[in-house]
Design a protein around this motif. Structure first.
Motif, short mmCIF file in Angstrom:
data_model
loop_
_atom_site.label_atom_id
_atom_site.label_comp_id
_atom_site.label_asym_id
_atom_site.label_seq_id
_atom_site.Cartn_x
_atom_site.Cartn_y
_atom_site.Cartn_z
N MET A 1 -25.97 -51.79 -40.34
CA MET A 1 -26.35 -50.39 -40.11
C MET A 1 -26.49 -50.10 -38.62
O MET A 1 -26.01 -49.11 -38.11
N ASN A 2 -27.13 -51.00 -37.87
CA ASN A 2 -27.30 -50.81 -36.44
C ASN A 2 -26.28 -51.63 -35.64
O ASN A 2 -26.56 -52.17 -34.58
N SER A 3 -25.09 -51.61 -36.12
CA SER A 3 -24.05 -52.39 -35.46
C SER A 3 -23.61 -51.67 -34.19
O SER A 3 -23.79 -50.44 -34.05
N PRO A 4 -23.04 -52.37 -33.23
CA PRO A 4 -22.57 -51.74 -32.00
C PRO A 4 -21.56 -50.64 -32.26
O PRO A 4 -21.51 -49.65 -31.52
N GLU A 5 -20.75 -50.75 -33.34
CA GLU A 5 -19.77 -49.72 -33.64
C GLU A 5 -20.45 -48.40 -33.96
O GLU A 5 -19.99 -47.31 -33.57
N THR A 6 -21.53 -48.50 -34.71
CA THR A 6 -22.28 -47.29 -35.08
C THR A 6 -22.79 -46.58 -33.83
O THR A 6 -22.71 -45.36 -33.70
N PHE A 7 -23.38 -47.37 -32.89
CA PHE A 7 -23.89 -46.76 -31.65
C PHE A 7 -22.77 -46.12 -30.84
O PHE A 7 -22.95 -45.06 -30.25
N LEU A 10 -21.94 -42.86 -32.46
CA LEU A 10 -23.00 -41.87 -32.19
C LEU A 10 -22.92 -41.37 -30.74
O LEU A 10 -23.05 -40.19 -30.45
N ALA A 11 -22.69 -42.33 -29.85
CA ALA A 11 -22.60 -41.95 -28.44
C ALA A 11 -21.43 -40.99 -28.22
O ALA A 11 -21.54 -40.02 -27.46
N ARG A 12 -20.35 -41.23 -28.88
CA ARG A 12 -19.19 -40.35 -28.73
C ARG A 12 -19.51 -38.94 -29.26
O ARG A 12 -19.20 -37.93 -28.63
N VAL A 13 -20.13 -38.98 -30.40
CA VAL A 13 -20.50 -37.67 -30.99
C VAL A 13 -21.44 -36.90 -30.07
O VAL A 13 -21.27 -35.70 -29.82
N TRP A 17 -20.87 -33.31 -28.12
CA TRP A 17 -21.67 -32.18 -28.64
C TRP A 17 -22.01 -31.19 -27.51
O TRP A 17 -22.54 -31.55 -26.47
N ARG A 18 -21.67 -29.99 -27.69
CA ARG A 18 -22.00 -28.93 -26.71
C ARG A 18 -22.75 -27.83 -27.44
O ARG A 18 -22.20 -27.24 -28.39
#
Lengths: 100, 142
Positions: A1-7, A10-13, A17-18
């Motif tokens: 769930m807290n894998s580096p891919e998830t972060f 999320l960081a990309r999203v 986000w604007r």
């Protein structure tokens, strides 16, 4: 769930986000209104909020008081003057004049 | 509502304050005192502003006139009591009114410049209503 891919996702999203909220010119007034609604307005605040009608009311009150005071004083002076003048003339109908 | 009432109270106080200030400013304290004390000579002093010397002279003139006026009034009252003819009473009254008018003119001559005319304009119209039925005194109220 807290894998580096998830972060990464999320960081990309988050980067993409604007937020562009619509401009609301009434925002500040609305904030103050909500603040005022929560607490009773002081008299000074009330006067500031209704400066024109309060000033007009006070000016009218002063004008009415001044005019009434002047007319009352003049009427009293005129009445006393007439009374004293009449008494003065009548007082010279004298058989045993008492001088002060 | 509370603020509205406070504003109304402040307006009433402002009205009362303005009334008081203008009432005092437009009043005449010396005249009020003369009226309160019923002092016609004080009125004369307050109204026509004679100098102390002029006022003393006017006072003396009034004192001397009081004797003359007393004689006139006594004669009129006696004539009335004895039911004298109307023309005799009228003649006595005319003598008294003439003397009174002359007295007022003498007083006017002692007044400051410009005040004599105002004094005559104040008192002479009242001579017409002159009656010999009042107690003689220079107090404005009995």
């Amino acid at each position: 769930m807290n894998s580096p891919e998830t972060f990464d996702t999320l960081a990309r999203v988050m980067r993409a986000w604007r937020l562009q909220p619509p401009r609301n010119p009434e925002f500040r007034a609305g904030v103050w209104q909500r603040l005022r609604a929560g607490q009773p307005l002081s008299w000074a605040g009330y006067v500031r909020a209704h400066a024109a009608p309060v000033a007009a009311t006070l000016a009218l009150a002063v004008a009415v008081g001044a005019l009434t005071g002047r007319e009352q004083a003049r009427a009293r002076v005129a009445a006393e003057r007439a009374e004293l003048a009449a008494s003065y003339v009548k007082a010279l109908d004298a058989r045993s004049m008492v001088m002060p | 509502m509370r603020n509205f009432l406070v504003t109304g109270l402040v307006a009433v106080l402002a009205c009362a304050g303005a009334f008081g200030v203008f009432y005092v400013m437009n009043g005449n304290r010396a005249l009020h005192r003369a009226a309160r004390e019923g002092d016609a000579l004080a009125w004369l002093r307050a109204e026509f502003n004679p100098s102390p010397a002029q006022f003393r002279a006017i006072e003396k003139l009034h004192e001397s006139y009081a004797v003359e006026c007393g004689n006139h009034c006594a004669a009129i009252m006696q004539a009335r009591q004895q039911a004298a003819p109307a023309d005799q009473v009228a003649a006595l009254e005319k003598t008294c009114v003439d003397a009174m008018t002359a007295h007022f003119r003498r007083v006017a001559e002692l007044m400051p410049a410009g005040q004599g005319e105002r004094y005559l304009a104040t008192v002479l119209p009242r001579v017409a209503g002159y009656q010999h039925d009042a107690a003689p005194t220079l107090r404005a109220t009995p």
